[in-house]
Design an enzyme around this catalytic site. Sequence first.
Site, PDB file in Angstrom:
ATOM      1  N   GLU A  71     -19.406 -12.268  -2.718  1.00 19.18           N
ATOM      2  CA  GLU A  71     -19.235 -10.872  -3.135  1.00 19.18           C
ATOM      3  C   GLU A  71     -20.193 -10.449  -4.240  1.00 19.18           C
ATOM      4  O   GLU A  71     -20.122  -9.319  -4.719  1.00 19.18           O
ATOM      5  CB  GLU A  71     -17.781 -10.653  -3.598  1.00 19.18           C
ATOM      6  CG  GLU A  71     -16.772 -10.887  -2.473  1.00 19.18           C
ATOM      7  CD  GLU A  71     -15.351 -10.441  -2.799  1.00 19.18           C
ATOM      8  OE1 GLU A  71     -15.078 -10.111  -3.979  1.00 19.18           O
ATOM      9  OE2 GLU A  71     -14.523 -10.433  -1.875  1.00 19.18           O
ATOM     10  N   GLU A 186      -0.563  -9.928  -7.796  1.00 16.05           N
ATOM     11  CA  GLU A 186       0.284 -10.177  -6.625  1.00 16.05           C
ATOM     12  C   GLU A 186       1.278 -11.301  -6.924  1.00 16.05           C
ATOM     13  O   GLU A 186       2.130 -11.618  -6.093  1.00 16.05           O
ATOM     14  CB  GLU A 186      -0.582 -10.565  -5.417  1.00 16.05           C
ATOM     15  CG  GLU A 186      -0.962  -9.381  -4.553  1.00 16.05           C
ATOM     16  CD  GLU A 186      -1.916  -8.426  -5.240  1.00 16.05           C
ATOM     17  OE1 GLU A 186      -1.436  -7.390  -5.730  1.00 16.05           O
ATOM     18  OE2 GLU A 186      -3.119  -8.709  -5.319  1.00 16.05           O
ATOM     19  N   THR A 244      -3.704  -6.035 -13.835  1.00 18.50           N
ATOM     20  CA  THR A 244      -4.844  -6.940 -14.013  1.00 18.50           C
ATOM     21  C   THR A 244      -6.171  -6.197 -13.840  1.00 18.50           C
ATOM     22  O   THR A 244      -6.310  -5.343 -12.967  1.00 18.50           O
ATOM     23  CB  THR A 244      -4.784  -8.092 -12.990  1.00 18.50           C
ATOM     24  OG1 THR A 244      -4.394  -7.543 -11.729  1.00 18.50           O
ATOM     25  CG2 THR A 244      -3.772  -9.121 -13.420  1.00 18.50           C
ATOM     26  N   ASN A 264      -2.800  -2.994 -10.060  1.00 18.50           N
ATOM     27  CA  ASN A 264      -1.507  -2.558  -9.534  1.00 18.50           C
ATOM     28  C   ASN A 264      -0.339  -3.131 -10.330  1.00 18.50           C
ATOM     29  O   ASN A 264      -0.496  -4.049 -11.128  1.00 18.50           O
ATOM     30  CB  ASN A 264      -1.381  -2.992  -8.067  1.00 18.50           C
ATOM     31  CG  ASN A 264      -1.588  -4.485  -7.874  1.00 18.50           C
ATOM     32  OD1 ASN A 264      -2.714  -4.924  -7.799  1.00 18.50           O
ATOM     33  ND2 ASN A 264      -0.507  -5.240  -7.807  1.00 18.50           N
ATOM     34  N   ASP A 309       0.171  -1.348  -4.368  1.00 16.57           N
ATOM     35  CA  ASP A 309      -1.038  -2.110  -4.715  1.00 16.57           C
ATOM     36  C   ASP A 309      -2.246  -1.184  -4.863  1.00 16.57           C
ATOM     37  O   ASP A 309      -3.370  -1.556  -4.533  1.00 16.57           O
ATOM     38  CB  ASP A 309      -1.301  -3.202  -3.653  1.00 16.57           C
ATOM     39  CG  ASP A 309      -2.369  -4.206  -4.063  1.00 16.57           C
ATOM     40  OD1 ASP A 309      -2.729  -4.251  -5.248  1.00 16.57           O
ATOM     41  OD2 ASP A 309      -2.851  -4.937  -3.177  1.00 16.57           O
ATOM     42  N   LYS A 336      -8.268   2.626  -4.799  1.00 14.33           N
ATOM     43  CA  LYS A 336      -7.613   2.330  -3.524  1.00 14.33           C
ATOM     44  C   LYS A 336      -6.787   3.498  -2.989  1.00 14.33           C
ATOM     45  O   LYS A 336      -6.574   3.609  -1.790  1.00 14.33           O
ATOM     46  CB  LYS A 336      -6.670   1.135  -3.705  1.00 14.33           C
ATOM     47  CG  LYS A 336      -7.308  -0.233  -3.543  1.00 14.33           C
ATOM     48  CD  LYS A 336      -6.185  -1.262  -3.510  1.00 14.33           C
ATOM     49  CE  LYS A 336      -6.696  -2.673  -3.473  1.00 14.33           C
ATOM     50  NZ  LYS A 336      -5.575  -3.643  -3.506  1.00 14.33           N
ATOM     51  N   VAL A 545     -10.346 -10.445   0.767  1.00 14.11           N
ATOM     52  CA  VAL A 545      -8.951 -10.447   1.204  1.00 14.11           C
ATOM     53  C   VAL A 545      -8.815 -10.110   2.682  1.00 14.11           C
ATOM     54  O   VAL A 545      -7.953 -10.648   3.371  1.00 14.11           O
ATOM     55  CB  VAL A 545      -8.081  -9.519   0.335  1.00 14.11           C
ATOM     56  CG1 VAL A 545      -8.469  -8.063   0.490  1.00 14.11           C
ATOM     57  CG2 VAL A 545      -6.606  -9.723   0.662  1.00 14.11           C
ATOM     58  N   HIS A 609      -6.510 -12.466  16.112  1.00 10.93           N
ATOM     59  CA  HIS A 609      -7.820 -12.640  16.747  1.00 10.93           C
ATOM     60  C   HIS A 609      -8.972 -12.042  15.951  1.00 10.93           C
ATOM     61  O   HIS A 609     -10.133 -12.240  16.299  1.00 10.93           O
ATOM     62  CB  HIS A 609      -7.808 -12.026  18.153  1.00 10.93           C
ATOM     63  CG  HIS A 609      -6.989 -12.807  19.136  1.00 10.93           C
ATOM     64  ND1 HIS A 609      -7.403 -14.012  19.630  1.00 10.93           N
ATOM     65  CD2 HIS A 609      -5.775 -12.562  19.690  1.00 10.93           C
ATOM     66  CE1 HIS A 609      -6.474 -14.478  20.479  1.00 10.93           C
ATOM     67  NE2 HIS A 609      -5.480 -13.623  20.510  1.00 10.93           N
TER      68      HIS A 609
HETATM   69  O1  LIG Z   1      -3.792  -7.589  -8.363  1.00  7.53           O
HETATM   70  C1  LIG Z   1      -4.682  -8.399  -8.594  1.00  7.53           C
HETATM   71  O2  LIG Z   1      -4.707  -9.087  -9.628  1.00  7.53           O
HETATM   72  C2  LIG Z   1      -5.765  -8.514  -7.606  1.00  7.53           C
HETATM   73  C3  LIG Z   1      -6.831  -9.398  -7.759  1.00  7.53           C
HETATM   74  C4  LIG Z   1      -7.837  -9.442  -6.785  1.00  7.53           C
HETATM   75  C5  LIG Z   1      -8.938 -10.413  -7.038  1.00  7.53           C
HETATM   76  O3  LIG Z   1      -8.982 -10.939  -8.163  1.00  7.53           O
HETATM   77  O4  LIG Z   1      -9.762 -10.709  -6.197  1.00  7.53           O
HETATM   78  C6  LIG Z   1      -7.725  -8.562  -5.657  1.00  7.53           C
HETATM   79  C7  LIG Z   1      -6.597  -7.707  -5.611  1.00  7.53           C
HETATM   80  N1  LIG Z   1      -5.659  -7.707  -6.558  1.00  7.53           N
HETATM   81  C8  LIG Z   1      -6.393  -6.771  -4.542  1.00  7.53           C
HETATM   82  O5  LIG Z   1      -5.389  -6.049  -4.536  1.00  7.53           O
HETATM   83  C9  LIG Z   1      -7.333  -6.679  -3.506  1.00  7.53           C
HETATM   84  O6  LIG Z   1      -7.194  -5.843  -2.583  1.00  7.53           O
HETATM   85  C10 LIG Z   1      -8.455  -7.549  -3.539  1.00  7.53           C
HETATM   86  C11 LIG Z   1      -9.498  -7.712  -2.635  1.00  7.53           C
HETATM   87  C12 LIG Z   1     -10.264  -8.700  -3.140  1.00  7.53           C
HETATM   88  C13 LIG Z   1     -11.462  -9.296  -2.556  1.00  7.53           C
HETATM   89  O7  LIG Z   1     -12.187  -9.973  -3.289  1.00  7.53           O
HETATM   90  O8  LIG Z   1     -11.698  -9.096  -1.355  1.00  7.53           O
HETATM   91  N2  LIG Z   1      -9.749  -9.147  -4.315  1.00  7.53           N
HETATM   92  C14 LIG Z   1      -8.632  -8.463  -4.584  1.00  7.53           C
HETATM   93 CA   LIG Z   2      -3.697  -6.369  -6.237  1.00  8.88          CA
END
Ligand SMILES: O=C(O)c1cc(C(=O)O)c2c(n1)C(=O)C(=O)c1cc(C(=O)O)[nH]c1-2
Ligand SMILES: [Ca+2]
Length: 678
Positions: A71, A186, A244, A264, A309, A336, A545, A609
Amino acid sequence: QTDPAAQAAAAVQRVDGAFIRANAAKTPDWPTIGVDYAETRYSRLDQINAANVKDLGLAWSYNLESTRGVEATPVVVDGIMYVSASWSVVHAIDTRTGNRIWTYDPQIDRSTGFKGCCDVVNRGVALWKGKVYVGAWDGRLIALDAATGKEVWHKNTFEGQKGSLTITGAPRVFKGKVIIGNGGAEYGVRGYITAYDAETGEQKWRWFSVPGDPSKPFEDESMKRAARTWDPSGKWWEAGGGGTMWDSMTFDAELNTMYVGTGNGSPWSHKVRSPKGGDNLYLASIVALDPDTGKYKWHYQETPGDNWDYTSTQPMILADIKIAGKPRKVILHAPKNGFFFVLDRTNGKFISAKNFVPVNWASGYDKQGKPIGIAAARDGSKPQDAVPGPYGAHNWHPMSFNPQTGLVYLPAQNVPVNLMDDKKWEFNQAGPGKPQSGTGWNTAKFFNAEPPKSKPFGRLLAWDPVAQKAAWSVEHVSPWNGGTLTTAGNVVFQGTADGRLVAYHAASGEKLWEAPTGTGVVAAPSTYMVDGKQYVSVAVGWGGVYGLAARATERQGPGTVYTFVVGGKARMPEFVAQRAGQLLQGVKYDPAKVEAGTMLYVANCVFCHGVPGVDRGGNIPNLGYMDASYIENLPNFVFKGPAMARGMPDFTGKLSGDDVESLKAFIQGTADAIRPKP
Ligand SMILES: O=C(O)c1cc(C(=O)O)c2c(n1)C(=O)C(=O)c1cc(C(=O)O)[nH]c1-2
Ligand SMILES: [Ca+2]
């Protein structure tokens, strides 16, 4: 002949605030992940431009030796590139040759991958006076010697905090302090960011985004005020609260203010977290802080009482634009929650907000900047789509702002998700061997209680922040596409989930060029000058994610840095052609059925899939890579098929024969759409 290591040292030695500000005028280098403190991701270089971008070719590719999500935006000074890959591994690369100078592996315990929600990713490094800074997955903030990649110091940023914390974001250095937050909302944690002296690693300040236990003294006034917006009967301090700050931070030197996006609520469910309601400050907000002291200046909350979230950690951009004829210092932000925000960054006052995708939780914002909520969106008594879903209308994939066109290039999306209340949720579930559901929503119903009804899409939006509307847009075959880069050459670059790097005309959106990347692109490219030539680089590796949820095992996302230059003639790595050759080919279908097939596929197939042709790997076949005979025989698999013995459901009575034809159309149509053109 210069020694690349010595050159690296000399280059990074010069990087400080004055260097970063001076660079912003002409942007020959890309010294911070967003190119400047405002994180515009706008390059003033125009050697590569709308007229000649079609002649871009590969200068070199570099193997990051990783299979998980990548990323990071590469940062480059004097032709020396620093980029991080999965598991927080840092690479220093000589861009003149594509050769490795050094790598640094912090040796993260691979068994801790479960600790984060969203893949073992890292969004990049920061440079400052001879050092390279990386926030490692396990909480270490590490300072490396830019010449050798050897550790100079590290700090455990998680010390004294509880819960499942992980670092995925890039540190920022403002005024000689390295600042880093973390993820974990989360899993029941309390959000905070910490500033350390860049030279010594000594801790300078910490700011929490949500209040702690109200029976103990609050850290500062901002926490005292925030506590009034939470209902103590929810005991948020035991569940963590969330907030966070896992990604975006910017800095305005003139205003001596830094800005951070907060995350969130933890748990997600507002009525579990704060049963009598309340805004729950400072969740889902943009917060302005004094970079010297970490003292709160102001906040603007984008999603009061977050419930889905809806993080506000998405990358923000500081811009100076004219609104109603007046020059304004603004923050541009697309969190978001699906609304595009323009805020006055001198005082946090709301200027405007407009939804950039369909949303079902608010009908708009009033003049004071409060959302006009739609009550039904908070009713969790039965399963319903959250639109946008928790994957966000825009996630961490960076957007860019081009002052020439006045447009923001924004990777927008919808990933349909169906949610309802989790009646069994308890805040005290957490404990050794008992990971806590930090959502408070019924996650068993997360994916397949009821098929989501909202339409999935991935879209590049060219958004006019003054008119608050799209100037143009491009539809992709899948959600979860890469971040953007825009240039004075009138070009926008974006990688796609289906494995291409594409250049568009910044004013019209016309596609000008593309190159296959062999795996989905999620990161943003950067561009820079070396010895009189302009290069464009992008680090690829499918993941994050969305990649994680759709495909639960190690996928084939070979981490690679590609660097392009006009007239480049280097050969692509072998796997790029291999992948293209394996795409599904030759299934006859009715193009009119593709749209219906998209909805059916998302409702019934995608979470096992994956998107056809997009996320390859794992134990369950991606249908975009099958032999045509399998897809031609799809009814025999869908209705009491042989894969039932391996756990595939029987769709008899759920799908019609015509539905299966639509699915075929979607699968072959998608494979055709993403096949690299010769
Ligand atoms: O609530 C959090 O602490 C937290 C952390 C992270 C993270 O650190 O990558 C993501 C998310 N939330 C999140 O909601 C999210 O959609 C997300 C996508 C990603 C990613 O790297 O693809 N990280 C995160
Ligand atoms: Ca999150």
